[in-house]
Motif scaffolding. Structure first.
Motif, PDB file in Angstrom:
ATOM      1  N   ARG A   1      45.860   8.453  32.443  1.00 48.72           N
ATOM      2  CA  ARG A   1      44.850   9.225  33.127  1.00 48.72           C
ATOM      3  C   ARG A   1      43.642   9.235  32.350  1.00 48.72           C
ATOM      4  NH1 ARG A   1      49.412  12.531  34.791  1.00 48.72           N
ATOM      5  NH2 ARG A   1      49.002  13.874  32.897  1.00 48.72           N
ATOM      6  N   LEU A   2      43.606   9.056  31.369  1.00 46.73           N
ATOM      7  CA  LEU A   2      42.183   9.083  30.517  1.00 46.73           C
ATOM      8  C   LEU A   2      41.391   8.103  31.080  1.00 46.73           C
ATOM      9  CD1 LEU A   2      43.270   9.031  26.559  1.00 46.73           C
ATOM     10  CD2 LEU A   2      42.376  11.002  27.937  1.00 46.73           C
ATOM     11  N   PHE A   3      41.851   7.133  31.790  1.00 48.66           N
ATOM     12  CA  PHE A   3      40.960   5.866  32.221  1.00 48.66           C
ATOM     13  C   PHE A   3      40.214   6.385  33.545  1.00 48.66           C
ATOM     14  CE2 PHE A   3      43.501   3.528  29.343  1.00 48.66           C
ATOM     15  CZ  PHE A   3      42.829   2.661  28.821  1.00 48.66           C
ATOM     16  N   LYS A   4      40.427   7.527  33.908  1.00 50.55           N
ATOM     17  CA  LYS A   4      39.770   8.194  35.059  1.00 50.55           C
ATOM     18  C   LYS A   4      38.427   8.699  34.581  1.00 50.55           C
ATOM     19  CE  LYS A   4      43.230   9.916  38.096  1.00 50.55           C
ATOM     20  NZ  LYS A   4      44.293  11.033  38.414  1.00 50.55           N
ATOM     21  N   HIS A   5      38.217   9.075  33.376  1.00 50.29           N
ATOM     22  CA  HIS A   5      36.989   9.165  32.757  1.00 50.29           C
ATOM     23  C   HIS A   5      35.862   8.108  32.700  1.00 50.29           C
ATOM     24  CE1 HIS A   5      34.112  11.204  30.136  1.00 50.29           C
ATOM     25  NE2 HIS A   5      34.795  11.957  30.040  1.00 50.29           N
TER      26      HIS A   5
END
Lengths: 429, 217
Positions: A238-242
């Motif tokens: 989910r970090l890659f949504k940043h």
């Protein structure tokens, strides 16, 4: 008159980071950094020993420096210096051999040498993380070392021997380093280390560290470089949504055969790797996944190699870095039976390289009609700008008067063969 | 916390002609059950990885070693005298129990030969563990440390002797039996056994994320 210093870096991004930092320190000490092909007072060679090819390249560069140095000195550091210290100390082309643990001493060794002091190993400073943020580097992106060493002990790998046990840099040091280079004006931060996924410092793991990095204010992006494929959680994905985290990871597959992976003592299965790749593609279509593959690991059969080909083909990597297995002395794989013939290793390497070209082209074609945020690295002779988008794909923007080290949002209009398949971008007003 | 230093040998406990336990001073080393150490004679650059055999709270550090005929380390370690020094580096590795599952999880430990070592450490470290061990051996005398396991949880699968608990390989046992799908499986030992056992258990419906392996060569 200031002394001249030349650097040559072989191998990984961690070495690049360490060279950048050393170069910056030399500059602060009034040294002038010159190209390695020029005559210099000091030649620093930051070596690699990950394969026998790396050893050969390192030796070649050492000999080049030896031929050029005349009254100057040659300092050899890095993984090959650690692995073959005694042997290299006998080499007449080399004045100082400095292992990885003492690499930060290179500046003081050169200074002491020119001051006529006697420099001995015992005086070298042992420090893994005492690399100051470099204001000017050989790159437009800033490498940040967060970790060193590895405890995985993959059977083919010499790195635990030459980089030592896994050690993590304090969280605040890492964050301060990033704040500093952002202040210097760097727009892209590359997280580096030997096994960054195993980062652990006082309860902060890699995922938590990246989260903290993303909270740092400023107009920059973070790229995770080479990482091992184990221990990912949904929250990590989910970090890659940043928007600051580039949708790209270089995750080392090494083999698509379950049997070979077990013998390599890797900590994942091919099946889990594939599930992870599928998940990234599902969450972030076009996610850029690049990888390393070793061909000709001892005992690798034709069928097992084919499993690797099939898997690499089905994942569609953005790029595959192919390594021919080579014996690293003292590793467990050295003692495994059924070593693969060199000719066959070459054949398998060629198959993977061709496949890599195909999957890279397919992957890049997907970006035509989409947008990219390009960090311009160089202005080409024709005045156009070249850089990398967030997916780590080269983009040429056919506009003039653009600036390096600046982000530009572009529409990708087509793909052209310019040394390699390159996206062509048109500025979004 | 990893350390690297010299540890005094307390004793060598011979279990069979070729298998022995090295009991070493712990020197305060803290480890997780399942981890290993790098071990070699003092001043000898040759070191080998050995899983820790003792429990996390035991007074001494123990490793279980099978002598390799042409080996350059295991043969020499066997001939050491009490009081001699060993170079010990560690603890190392990530082969260990998920702490959240220790109290509630159901574990299957599949070992061949001295691959039983990390499981011995796990069971000694966590006495309440819900486990079953399948120990692949050739003959019954290779059932190292069997007195440390509860009788109903330890199954000797002997390939060359009929008088043990099961006649055949661990993989034969797996083929003939059913396992709950929530079983967390750990494998340690030779490559071939692990590969086959993992494939079989996955085919029986145990998810790949519940399979953990440590290969011995």
């Amino acid at each position: 008159m200031s002394k001249k210093i030349a650097f040559k870096t072989l191998g990984c991004r961690l070495n690049l980071f360490e060279t950048d930092s050393l170069a910056s320190e030399f500059t602060k000490n009034n040294y002038q950094v010159v190209d390695f092909s020029e005559k210099a007072d000091v030649y620093v060679i930051n070596t690699c020993t990950v394969t026998s090819m790396s050893d050969q390249k390192s030796r070649r560069v050492i000999n080049q420096a030896g031929r050029r140095k005349e009254d100057g000195i040659t300092i050899v550091t890095g993984c090959m210096a650690t692995n073959y210290k005694e042997q290299l100390e006998k080499n007449e082309n080399i004045d100082y051999v400095v292992d990885n643990d003492h690499k930060t001493s290179v500046v003081s060794i050169a200074e002491a040498h020119f001051n006529g002091e006697i420099v001995s190993d015992e005086n070298y400073q042992k420090e893994l993380f005492n690399y100051q943020p470099a204001e000017e580097t050989f790159h437009t992106r800033s490498f940040i070392k967060i970790q060193d060493g590895c405890d995985n002990f993959c059977t083919f790998c010499i790195i635990p021997k030459v980089r030592g046990r896994a050690t993590s840099r304090p969280v605040e040091d890492v964050l301060e380093n990033i704040r500093k280079v952002v202040e210097f004006g760097y727009k892209e931060i590359i997280i580096t280390g030997v096994n960054i996924g195993r980062y652990s410092y006082e309860g902060i793991d890699f995922e938590a560290l990246v989260e903290k990095m993303l909270e740092i204010p400023g107009d920059f992006r973070i790229r995770i470089s080479s990482i091992e494929p184990d221990g990912y959680t949904d929250s990590f994905f989910r970090l890659f949504k940043h928007p600051k985290l580039a949708p790209h990871m270089h995750i080392c597959l090494q083999s698509g055969s379950e049997g070979v992976l077990l013998k390599m003592r890797r900590m994942y299965t091919a099946k889990l790797f594939k599930e992870m790749a599928d998940k990234l593609e599902e969450l972030y279509p076009g996610f850029s996944l690049t990888t390393d593959i070793i061909v000709g690991f001892p005992g690798e059969t034709d069928d097992q190699f084919q499993e690797t080909v099939d898997m690499a083909s089905s994942i569609g990597f953005g790029h595959i870095h192919t390594f021919k297995y080579s014996i690293r002395k003292g590793t467990r794989a050295e003692r495994l039976p059924d070593h693969v013939d060199e000719k066959e290793k070459n054949r398998r390497g060629e198959v993977i390289r061709k496949l890599s070209d195909e999957t890279r082209l397919s992957h890049r074609k997907r970006f035509v009609g989409k947008t990219q945020r390009v960090l311009v690295q160089i202005i080409l002779k024709d005045g156009f700008a070249r850089g990398f988008g967030e997916h780590y794909i080269p983009v040429v923007i056919k506009e003039k008067d653009l600036k390096t080290n600046t982000f530009y949002d572009v529409n990708i209009t087509n793909l052209e063969e310019i040394d390699e398949p390159t996206l062509i971008g048109k500025l979004i007003n | 916390m990893q350390t690297s230093g010299l540890h005094k040998l307390i004793k060598v406990i011979n279990l069979t002609d070729s298998t022995y336990i090295l009991q070493i001073e712990k020197n305060g080393m803290q480890f997780e059950a399942g981890q290993h150490i790098l071990l070699g004679k003092e001043n000898d650059p040759d070191q080998r990885e050995y899983s820790i055999y003792s429990g996390i709270n035991d007074e001494h550090l123990e490793v279980l070693i099978k002598e390799v005929t042409d080996g350059s380390v295991s043969k020499h370690l066997k001939n050491l005298e009490p009081g001699e020094l060993l170079n010990v580096e560690g603890p190392l590795g990530f082969f260990g129990l998920n702490k959240e599952k220790i109290k509630s999880g159901k574990f299957l430990f599949v070992a061949s030969g001295t691959g039983i070592a990390p499981f011995h450490s796990m069971i000694k470290s966590y006495p309440g563990l819900d486990y079953k061990i399948l120990h692949g051996i050739r003959t019954c005398n290779e059932a190292y440390g069997k007195e440390d396991y509860s009788k109903e949880s330890y199954l000797r699968c002997a390939s060359r002797e009929a008088d043990c608990d099961f006649e055949g390989r661990v993989t034969d046992y797996i083929i003939q039996n059913q396992f709950d799908k929530d079983t967390i499986c750990y494998f340690c030992g030779n490559f071939k056994m692990i590969k086959e056992a993992m494939d079989l258990l996955e085919k029986k419906g145990i998810p790949g994320t519940q399979l953990h392996a440590e290969v011995y060569f």
